[in-house]
Design a protein around this motif. Structure first.
Motif, PDB file in Angstrom:
ATOM      1  N   LEU A 168       0.831  -1.191   0.000  1.00 18.07           N
ATOM      2  CA  LEU A 168       0.000   0.000   0.000  1.00 18.07           C
ATOM      3  C   LEU A 168       0.871   1.249   0.000  1.00 18.07           C
ATOM      4  O   LEU A 168       1.881   1.312   0.699  1.00 18.07           O
ATOM      5  N   HIS A 169       0.445   2.259  -0.747  1.00 13.38           N
ATOM      6  CA  HIS A 169       1.184   3.510  -0.921  1.00 13.38           C
ATOM      7  C   HIS A 169       0.871   4.500   0.218  1.00 13.38           C
ATOM      8  O   HIS A 169       0.934   5.701   0.024  1.00 13.38           O
ATOM      9  N   PHE A 170       0.541   4.006   1.384  1.00 14.08           N
ATOM     10  CA  PHE A 170       0.004   4.840   2.468  1.00 14.08           C
ATOM     11  C   PHE A 170       1.009   5.886   2.949  1.00 14.08           C
ATOM     12  O   PHE A 170       0.729   7.088   2.947  1.00 14.08           O
ATOM     13  N   VAL A 171       2.176   5.453   3.366  1.00 14.93           N
ATOM     14  CA  VAL A 171       3.168   6.376   3.925  1.00 14.93           C
ATOM     15  C   VAL A 171       3.588   7.409   2.893  1.00 14.93           C
ATOM     16  O   VAL A 171       3.651   8.614   3.181  1.00 14.93           O
ATOM     17  N   ALA A 172       3.863   6.969   1.674  1.00 11.20           N
ATOM     18  CA  ALA A 172       4.276   7.898   0.623  1.00 11.20           C
ATOM     19  C   ALA A 172       3.186   8.913   0.315  1.00 11.20           C
ATOM     20  O   ALA A 172       3.464  10.090   0.049  1.00 11.20           O
ATOM     21  N   ALA A 173       1.903   8.482   0.366  1.00  7.17           N
ATOM     22  CA  ALA A 173       0.792   9.397   0.097  1.00  7.17           C
ATOM     23  C   ALA A 173       0.713  10.482   1.166  1.00  7.17           C
ATOM     24  O   ALA A 173       0.487  11.655   0.869  1.00  7.17           O
ATOM     25  N   LEU A 174       0.902  10.086   2.438  1.00  8.59           N
ATOM     26  CA  LEU A 174       0.884  11.065   3.527  1.00  8.59           C
ATOM     27  C   LEU A 174       2.051  12.036   3.403  1.00  8.59           C
ATOM     28  O   LEU A 174       1.897  13.249   3.609  1.00  8.59           O
ATOM     29  N   LEU A 177       1.433  14.534   0.606  1.00 11.48           N
ATOM     30  CA  LEU A 177       0.436  15.533   0.988  1.00 11.48           C
ATOM     31  C   LEU A 177       1.048  16.563   1.943  1.00 11.48           C
ATOM     32  O   LEU A 177       0.797  17.765   1.815  1.00 11.48           O
ATOM     33  N   ARG A 178       1.865  16.100   2.863  1.00 16.21           N
ATOM     34  CA  ARG A 178       2.528  17.022   3.798  1.00 16.21           C
ATOM     35  C   ARG A 178       3.474  17.959   3.054  1.00 16.21           C
ATOM     36  O   ARG A 178       3.617  19.130   3.416  1.00 16.21           O
ATOM     37  N   ARG A 179       4.081  17.476   1.988  1.00 13.84           N
ATOM     38  CA  ARG A 179       5.029  18.293   1.222  1.00 13.84           C
ATOM     39  C   ARG A 179       4.323  19.389   0.428  1.00 13.84           C
ATOM     40  O   ARG A 179       4.807  20.525   0.349  1.00 13.84           O
ATOM     41  N   VAL A 180       3.171  19.064  -0.156  1.00 11.50           N
ATOM     42  CA  VAL A 180       2.518  20.022  -1.055  1.00 11.50           C
ATOM     43  C   VAL A 180       1.554  20.966  -0.342  1.00 11.50           C
ATOM     44  O   VAL A 180       1.241  22.039  -0.872  1.00 11.50           O
ATOM     45  N   LEU A 181       1.067  20.592   0.850  1.00 13.57           N
ATOM     46  CA  LEU A 181       0.118  21.462   1.552  1.00 13.57           C
ATOM     47  C   LEU A 181       0.873  22.522   2.340  1.00 13.57           C
ATOM     48  O   LEU A 181       1.463  22.233   3.379  1.00 13.57           O
ATOM     49  N   ARG A 182       0.846  23.744   1.855  1.00  6.94           N
ATOM     50  CA  ARG A 182       1.528  24.841   2.526  1.00  6.94           C
ATOM     51  C   ARG A 182       0.688  25.422   3.645  1.00  6.94           C
ATOM     52  O   ARG A 182       1.207  25.885   4.657  1.00  6.94           O
ATOM     53  N   LYS A 183      -0.612  25.427   3.452  1.00  7.34           N
ATOM     54  CA  LYS A 183      -1.525  26.026   4.411  1.00  7.34           C
ATOM     55  C   LYS A 183      -2.147  24.944   5.284  1.00  7.34           C
ATOM     56  O   LYS A 183      -2.531  23.884   4.796  1.00  7.34           O
ATOM     57  N   GLY A 184      -2.230  25.202   6.592  1.00  2.05           N
ATOM     58  CA  GLY A 184      -2.839  24.231   7.486  1.00  2.05           C
ATOM     59  C   GLY A 184      -4.304  24.020   7.155  1.00  2.05           C
ATOM     60  O   GLY A 184      -5.021  24.957   6.776  1.00  2.05           O
ATOM     61  N   GLY A 185      -4.761  22.796   7.260  1.00  5.91           N
ATOM     62  CA  GLY A 185      -6.152  22.505   6.937  1.00  5.91           C
ATOM     63  C   GLY A 185      -6.636  21.241   7.609  1.00  5.91           C
ATOM     64  O   GLY A 185      -6.029  20.730   8.560  1.00  5.91           O
ATOM     65  N   ALA A 204       4.311   8.948   9.965  1.00  6.54           N
ATOM     66  CA  ALA A 204       3.785   9.747   8.852  1.00  6.54           C
ATOM     67  C   ALA A 204       2.499  10.460   9.257  1.00  6.54           C
ATOM     68  O   ALA A 204       2.290  11.635   8.924  1.00  6.54           O
ATOM     69  N   LEU A 205       1.621   9.760   9.985  1.00  5.93           N
ATOM     70  CA  LEU A 205       0.398  10.385  10.481  1.00  5.93           C
ATOM     71  C   LEU A 205       0.714  11.476  11.495  1.00  5.93           C
ATOM     72  O   LEU A 205       0.115  12.558  11.486  1.00  5.93           O
ATOM     73  N   ARG A 206       1.664  11.186  12.394  1.00  8.54           N
ATOM     74  CA  ARG A 206       2.024  12.144  13.439  1.00  8.54           C
ATOM     75  C   ARG A 206       2.571  13.435  12.827  1.00  8.54           C
ATOM     76  O   ARG A 206       2.199  14.540  13.243  1.00  8.54           O
ATOM     77  N   LEU A 207       3.449  13.310  11.841  1.00  9.35           N
ATOM     78  CA  LEU A 207       4.040  14.486  11.214  1.00  9.35           C
ATOM     79  C   LEU A 207       2.993  15.297  10.454  1.00  9.35           C
ATOM     80  O   LEU A 207       3.007  16.533  10.492  1.00  9.35           O
TER      81      LEU A 207
END
Length: 320
Positions: A168-174, A177-185, A204-207
Motif C-alpha cells: 500500500l502507498h500509504f506512507v508515501a501518500a501522507l 500531501l505534507r510536502r505540497v500542503l503549505r496552508k494548514g487545513g 507519517a500520520l504524526r508528522l
C-alpha cells in the motif's frame, strides 16, 4: 488508444447523479451546521496596522511601524473562516471487498458528504487517491464544479481494476500531501487501514498532524469481524495478497479465529491513532444478510459523522 463505451459513460454519469442527489439530501441542516461549528478555519490572517489605543494587547505592537512613525502602532488580525479540506482516499484491492456493498462505495459516499458540506461553506476541497501508487490528485477548490469533479474521479476509481499483492502507498501518500500542503487545513484519511501498521505509518500520520487537523476514517464491513454461521462453506480471497482461503463458517473455532483476527486489527489501528495523536471515525458498511436482497441507498450511516462533528464543536466551545 481504447475508448470507454458510450453506454458505460452514460451509466457512470447516471450513478454520479444519483450519488449527488442522495448526498445533498443527507447534507441536511444538522450535518452542515455540525460541520460549520466543528472546524473554524486554519487560523487568523493579517488585517491592518493602526495606532495603539489604551487596552490593546502590547504583544501586538508593530515595532517597525512604531519606530518609523514615532507613535505606537499595532497589527490587527481577523479570524480566517475559510477552511482547506483535503480528502485522502484509499482505493486499493482490500477496499473492493464488501458483503452487500464495497468499502470503496462507502468511502465514495463519505467523501461526497464532506465535499457537499464544504461546498455549502464555500470551503475549498481537494482529492487525493492512492492504492499501490499515487492516483488522481485534484487541487483544492471551492464550489459545485469541484464537487462534481470529485464525484466523477471517485466513480472512475471505483470502476478501475485493482492490483493485488502490492504494498500500500500509504506512507508515501501522507508524505507527499505534507510536502505540497503549505496552508494548514483539515485532512480526512479514508481507508480500511488493513495494511497500515508499524512505526513508519504512525510517524507519517504524526508528522502530518503536527501542521494539519487529521481525521482517520476507518471503513469496516461487518463480515470482516463476524462470520455468520449460515454462510457455511466459503472461499475467501485476501485482496491484498491474492491468496484464497477455504473456511467453514459452521465451525465455532473458525468463527472465533475470524473474530480474534478482526480484534487484533482493531487494536493495532487504535494504537496507531493514540501514538500519532490523531482522531478517528469508524463507518460500517450495511450488514450482510442472506434474506435481504433490496438495494442499499444510503451507504453511510450519517450518525457517527454527526456525533463526531458535535463532539468537536463542544471542544471548540470549551477552548474559546
Amino acid at each position: 488508444m481504447s475508448r470507454t463505451p458510450a453506454s458505460t459513460r452514460a451509466e457512470q454519469r447516471a450513478r454520479v447523479k444519483r450519488l449527488e442527489l442522495r448526498t445533498r439530501r443527507m447534507v441536511s441542516d444538522v450535518l452542515s451546521g455540525a460541520y460549520r461549528s466543528s472546524f473554524r478555519g486554519s487560523g487568523i490572517e493579517f488585517d491592518e496596522v493602526r495606532p495603539y489605543q489604551p487596552g490593546d494587547e502590547v504583544r501586538s505592537i508593530d515595532w517597525n511601524v512604531t519606530a518609523r512613525t514615532g507613535t505606537p502602532h499595532i497589527k490587527t488580525y481577523i479570524e480566517e473562516r475559510q477552511l482547506l479540506v483535503e480528502l485522502l482516499v484509499d482505493t486499493s484491492a482490500s477496499m473492493r471487498f464488501g458483503s452487500r456493498v464495497t468499502k470503496l462505495d462507502v468511502a465514495e459516499q463519505f467523501a461526497a458528504l464532506i465535499a457537499c458540506a464544504a461546498e455549502l461553506q464555500r470551503d475549498p476541497v481537494g482529492l487525493n487517491l492512492f492504492a499501490d501508487g499515487p492516483g488522481v490528485h485534484l487541487p483544492a477548490k471551492p464550489g459545485a464544479v469541484q464537487t462534481q469533479r470529485i464525484l466523477v474521479a471517485l466513480e472512475s476509481a471505483r470502476r478501475e481494476a485493482a492490483r493485488v499483492g502490492s504494498p500500500l502507498h500509504f506512507v508515501a501518500a501522507l508524505e507527499e500531501l505534507r510536502r505540497v500542503l503549505r496552508k494548514g487545513g483539515l485532512v480526512f484519511v479514508v481507508s480500511d487501514f488493513r495494511e497500515v501498521t508499524g512505526e513508519e505509518a504512525t510517524q507519517a500520520l504524526r508528522l502530518l498532524g503536527q501542521r494539519h487537523d487529521v481525521v482517520c476514517v476507518r471503513i469496516v464491513d461487518p463480515l470482516e469481524e463476524d462470520l455468520p454461521r449460515e454462510l457455511g462453506l466459503a472461499t475467501v480471497l485476501d485482496p491484498e495478497s491474492g491468496q484464497r482461503v477455504e473456511l467453514d463458517a459452521r465451525s465455532g473455532a473458525v468463527r472465533r479465529w475470524w473474530s480474534e483476527r478482526a480484534a487484533s486489527r482493531r487494536e493495532a489501528y487504535e494504537a496507531i491513532l493514540r501514538s500519532a495523536r490523531v482522531e478517528g471515525i469508524e463507518l460500517r458498511s450495511p450488514s450482510w444478510d442472506r434474506e435481504r436482497s433490496q438495494a442499499v441507498h444510503d451507504l453511510v450511516d450519517i450518525e457517527p459523522v454527526i456525533r463526531f462533528f458535535k463532539r468537536r464543536a463542544r471542544r471548540q466551545g470549551a477552548r474559546a
